[in-house]
Design a protein around this motif. Sequence first.
Motif, PDB file in Angstrom:
ATOM      1  N   TYR A  21       0.825  -1.220   0.000  1.00  0.00           N
ATOM      2  CA  TYR A  21       0.000   0.000   0.000  1.00  0.00           C
ATOM      3  C   TYR A  21       0.853   1.261   0.000  1.00  0.00           C
ATOM      4  CZ  TYR A  21       0.976   0.004   4.968  1.00  0.00           C
ATOM      5  OH  TYR A  21       1.623   0.011   6.153  1.00  0.00           O
ATOM      6  N   SER A  22       2.046   1.205   0.642  1.00  0.00           N
ATOM      7  CA  SER A  22       2.814   2.452   0.754  1.00  0.00           C
ATOM      8  C   SER A  22       3.345   2.900  -0.617  1.00  0.00           C
ATOM      9  CB  SER A  22       3.930   2.345   1.778  1.00  0.00           C
ATOM     10  OG  SER A  22       4.676   1.205   1.568  1.00  0.00           O
ATOM     11  N   PHE A  25       0.415   3.822  -2.939  1.00  0.00           N
ATOM     12  CA  PHE A  25      -0.145   5.127  -2.598  1.00  0.00           C
ATOM     13  C   PHE A  25       0.756   6.248  -3.105  1.00  0.00           C
ATOM     14  CE2 PHE A  25      -0.496   8.797   0.216  1.00  0.00           C
ATOM     15  CZ  PHE A  25      -1.866   9.044   0.147  1.00  0.00           C
ATOM     16  N   MET A  26       2.074   6.060  -2.938  1.00  0.00           N
ATOM     17  CA  MET A  26       3.019   7.077  -3.389  1.00  0.00           C
ATOM     18  C   MET A  26       2.951   7.236  -4.905  1.00  0.00           C
ATOM     19  SD  MET A  26       4.832   8.175  -0.700  1.00  0.00           S
ATOM     20  CE  MET A  26       6.491   8.637  -1.058  1.00  0.00           C
ATOM     21  N   PHE A  29      -0.051   9.023  -5.833  1.00  0.00           N
ATOM     22  CA  PHE A  29       0.106  10.429  -5.476  1.00  0.00           C
ATOM     23  C   PHE A  29       1.003  11.167  -6.480  1.00  0.00           C
ATOM     24  CE2 PHE A  29       1.892  13.964  -3.238  1.00  0.00           C
ATOM     25  CZ  PHE A  29       0.740  14.549  -2.772  1.00  0.00           C
ATOM     26  N   LEU A 102      15.342  11.023   0.213  1.00  0.00           N
ATOM     27  CA  LEU A 102      14.559   9.996   0.921  1.00  0.00           C
ATOM     28  C   LEU A 102      15.451   8.833   1.353  1.00  0.00           C
ATOM     29  CD1 LEU A 102      11.267   9.801  -1.189  1.00  0.00           C
ATOM     30  CD2 LEU A 102      11.586  10.859   1.036  1.00  0.00           C
ATOM     31  N   TYR A 106      15.242   8.044   5.422  1.00  0.00           N
ATOM     32  CA  TYR A 106      14.443   6.940   5.960  1.00  0.00           C
ATOM     33  C   TYR A 106      15.115   5.600   5.697  1.00  0.00           C
ATOM     34  CZ  TYR A 106      10.823  10.535   5.877  1.00  0.00           C
ATOM     35  OH  TYR A 106      10.122  11.680   6.063  1.00  0.00           O
TER      36      TYR A 106
ATOM     37  N   GLU B 118      -0.954  16.563   2.543  1.00  0.00           N
ATOM     38  CA  GLU B 118      -0.413  15.484   1.715  1.00  0.00           C
ATOM     39  C   GLU B 118       1.014  15.125   2.123  1.00  0.00           C
ATOM     40  OE1 GLU B 118      -2.946  16.462  -2.354  1.00  0.00           O
ATOM     41  OE2 GLU B 118      -1.053  17.482  -1.980  1.00  0.00           O
ATOM     42  N   LEU B 121       1.000  13.068   5.272  1.00  0.00           N
ATOM     43  CA  LEU B 121       0.522  11.726   4.976  1.00  0.00           C
ATOM     44  C   LEU B 121       1.610  10.908   4.272  1.00  0.00           C
ATOM     45  CD1 LEU B 121      -2.212  10.591   5.623  1.00  0.00           C
ATOM     46  CD2 LEU B 121      -2.947  11.068   3.299  1.00  0.00           C
ATOM     47  N   LEU B 122       2.250  11.539   3.284  1.00  0.00           N
ATOM     48  CA  LEU B 122       3.309  10.840   2.542  1.00  0.00           C
ATOM     49  C   LEU B 122       4.448  10.445   3.471  1.00  0.00           C
ATOM     50  CD1 LEU B 122       3.575  12.935  -0.737  1.00  0.00           C
ATOM     51  CD2 LEU B 122       2.687  10.635  -0.485  1.00  0.00           C
ATOM     52  N   SER B 123       4.830  11.377   4.326  1.00  0.00           N
ATOM     53  CA  SER B 123       5.988  11.079   5.160  1.00  0.00           C
ATOM     54  C   SER B 123       5.653   9.978   6.180  1.00  0.00           C
ATOM     55  CB  SER B 123       6.532  12.342   5.802  1.00  0.00           C
ATOM     56  OG  SER B 123       6.321  12.355   7.163  1.00  0.00           O
ATOM     57  N   ILE B 125       3.392   7.565   5.639  1.00  0.00           N
ATOM     58  CA  ILE B 125       3.206   6.315   4.902  1.00  0.00           C
ATOM     59  C   ILE B 125       4.542   5.730   4.463  1.00  0.00           C
ATOM     60  CG2 ILE B 125       2.359   5.436   2.675  1.00  0.00           C
ATOM     61  CD1 ILE B 125      -0.253   6.915   3.365  1.00  0.00           C
ATOM     62  N   ILE B 131      -2.383   3.317   5.822  1.00  0.00           N
ATOM     63  CA  ILE B 131      -3.282   4.343   5.311  1.00  0.00           C
ATOM     64  C   ILE B 131      -4.593   4.369   6.115  1.00  0.00           C
ATOM     65  CG2 ILE B 131      -4.288   2.835   3.536  1.00  0.00           C
ATOM     66  CD1 ILE B 131      -3.474   6.452   2.823  1.00  0.00           C
TER      67      ILE B 131
END
Lengths: 265, 253
Positions: A21-22, A25-26, A29, A102, A106, B118, B121-123, B125, B131
């Motif tokens: 999902y991550s 979703f990205m 987006f 990134l 992370y 946004e 949320l992105l950071s 996720i 989610i």
Amino acid sequence: MNFLRNNIAIKDLVFSIQNYYSWMFMAYFDLKLKYRKTYLGPWWVVLGMAISAGILCLLWSTIFNLDWKNFLLYLFSGFIIWTWIMTIIVDGPEVFYGNSSLLKTYAIPPIFHVLRKSCLNLLLFFHHLPLIFILLLILQPNIDSRVIFTLPLGMLLIFINSVLYTSIIGIFSARYRDVEPTVKALMAPMLLLTPVLWKPEMLGEYINYIYLNPFTYMIGIIRNDLVGQEFDAYIWYGAFAITIAQLIFFIIIYSLKKNRIVFWV
Amino acid sequence: MKSYIKLNNSCLDFPIYEGSDLSFRNKISSLGKKDGFAKSNIITSGRRIVRGLDNINLEINTGDKIAIIGPNGAGKTTLLKLLTGIYVPTSGTVEINGKVSSMIDLGFGFLDDATGYENILLSRIIQGESIKNKQHIIEFAEEFSGLGEYLSLPIRTYSSGMKSRLALSSAIHNVPDILLIDEFFSTGDIEFSKKSRDKITEIMDNSSIMLFASHDLNLVKELCTKAMYMKNGQISYYGDIDKACSVYENDYL
């Protein structure tokens, strides 16, 4: 089996698939952000594609005196699949150094960025797919029902290959910045060498040379059944062989160099 | 389950690549270096390496709140990044037990065209948050950041103070077992500084292990129980916080 279970590349891949999902979703987006501030949004891409494929078809059928109806679907579907593959190939090299902030912030597996990019490219391809369906409805060619299986399987194979290719080329190009311009320079002639703008039978006695080109297989697995060509098993054998070769190469390169990526970007 | 961190002879080397070292041409030309063909002295003299962390031995257990102090470039952030898992040691081992959460380089990777909501949320996720918690994340960000309607504007319209509010709101959320913090209190206005400090102190108190890198010696004395004084990538002193601060001050003042 134990070797594979403990392998870094496999572990990262499994972990990222579990957390699908991550990156999905990205990717969604990224797509949303791409179309922000536009009126037509995704329709620009579809429109652009329709215009260039339409002009090509008109031009080619006039120059080579081909039956345009017959050629239209072939050219359109080939061109749309080619656009997907070309985006994968050209965008691949920057996958790691384009995400350097990134990667340095992370502790997520680098393959996450690869999946995000591959998923975005797949979504872009989905934009174009309706164009093929519309043409199929209008032209109603004689196509075999196996396309119901071969179309999704072909797309899945290209997606898997895009993940493997992007990881491999991303690692190389993070280390050597010449990779990206090299890839870009090679892609323009590749379009001419791949049966997208022309049909293999036009080559006459040289027809077997198309099997030396990996892109022939990748385009063929989706296009051949869509345009009602005869089933060519070699196209599928070739596509599977490329996938396996890339998988082996990916496991080796990713396991060896994963920890170095953060120093190179 | 007890949380702990164990570092055994850990070293971290940064390979330094010059612009030309990242190209094929140099790699190829270096093949002929014996004949005096190579122009680059980077490769002929061997790759340049900076040792970021040098032989770190460390054991941290549940209940330790440790300050990391030292001059710029001493390896404080590098150590935190090693513990986060962003870097893997060149030699030696790192053993960590417990869920790690870090606040390093806050706001890195924010997208300028995306709104405050946004970006938060992105950071979250990207750090593995589901989610499904979307509503919860957003409510917390609204309450904590105090940015109000600005949250629905692209962050390129934000001032730097507002960006740091957003960054902090995206980082603070759950209480982890191991909390790693890099200097951050310097940003934000008086009201927000107090608010964030209160919230972070709360999280610090509830996490089992905390490592906090800072240049504010008074602040670390207030928040931590032990200190680590780092110098040139090595731990120069580890133990009592007042002693560590005085060693540091004696070295540089």
